[in-house]
Design an enzyme around this catalytic site. Sequence first.
Site: not given
Ligand code: XLS
Length: 435
Positions: A100, A103
Amino acid sequence: MPAFAEVEKIRYEGPQSKNPLAFRWYNAEEVVEGKTMRDHLRFAVVYWHTFRGTGSDPFGPGTMQRPWDDGSDSVENAQRRARVAFEFIDKLGAPYYAFHDRDVAPEGKTLAESNKNLDAVVKVLKEEQQRTGIKLLWGTANMFSNPRFMHGAATSCNADVFAYAAAQVKKALEVTKELGGENYVFWGGREGYQNLFNTNMQRELDHLGRFFHLAVDYAQEIGFTGTFLIEPKPKEPTKHQYDSDAAACINFLRTYELTDRFKLNIETNHATLAGHTMMHELEYAGLQNMLGSIDANTGDLLLGWDTDQFPTNFYLTTEVMLVLLKYGLAPGGVNFDAKVRRESFEPLDLFYAHIGGMDAFARGLKIAAAIRAEGELEKFVTARYSSWDSGIGAEIEAGQHSLKSLEAYMLKQGEAAPNQSGRQEMLENLINRYL
Ligand code: XLS
Ligand code: NI
Ligand code: NI
């Protein structure tokens, strides 16, 4: 000074190996069904859990103080962390990663500052990708953590929040393109609602549809040709998520005429939260040509939330690989959206976790390929539906019948042909032969 000085590149040593820092099943170059394991599985490491996870839970703070992390929100810290991330992924031998925007780089006081921070870290990511050959499976924007997204992003009641989210996706798309990302993911973090008394569902859904079209248009404008992926999840953080499961997402994409650019990113723990098996969700997406990628993890039957554990169960990975071999995965991948437990706070645990997950999938791949090679399962299913291959069944499938003509047929027959056993137990035993 490398962060993981004590770890060498993880190698395949075979099923007999007792070395916990070696693969027992994942042999990247090994060919299965005409393709290397590397190309079948397309493993990806996630930036958020693996490099930003702290081990905090609702009852206590983080347990994972990483030696390379100074705990600050500075760009320098983020850049240093990025270099460590690539050292890790490279030693592990995963060909991909995913992130993301928030991140990888700290959020600034303004959007402009956040974009600047992101650019500074993307520069390092690009260098590291070039140095190691590791590629970006997908990028995404975090539009759920910051308090501004409390009511959602694209589905917020606040039009300014929609605009902010749009700006964030614009930048995330640019960055994903710049890094050669092969897909772009939307997981609708807070795109849902808690209570219908304060919610205009029609308006929220229309806004979400518009938002995705804006993304498609901008991708076209900048020449980003990667697949867009929606990641279904039924709840958490909101009570009702609009992207609740594969069927709901596909219905949404059809309604808003987005199926030509979008596919689904199916996650195991989300499937089970939705009351489905992972295999069900994969099959449902696959049969409609909407299977794009998977987030590989597993939940805990005794804990009712998205625990995001690393998958180690061969039965699960066999089921997953049976469907993936049937429909194919590229340009998606097997993305470990999984985190080590709070108690596994040492950096080395990150290796054990990923090695276990990669081995579980490699083993699942081999088992699924063996099942397919022998063909017993397929033969059974083909025979089970053979009444549709000729006679009345073939005629119905060809659209040659009406209720009237079927009534005439059945009046003549008097009773339906006898049924045959579904043989579930026999087939379950058959699967166990390969495990
Ligand atoms: C949350 C999601 C997230 C997505 C990306 O539950 O799995 O991690 O994979 O935003
Ligand atoms: Ni998840
Ligand atoms: Ni996910």
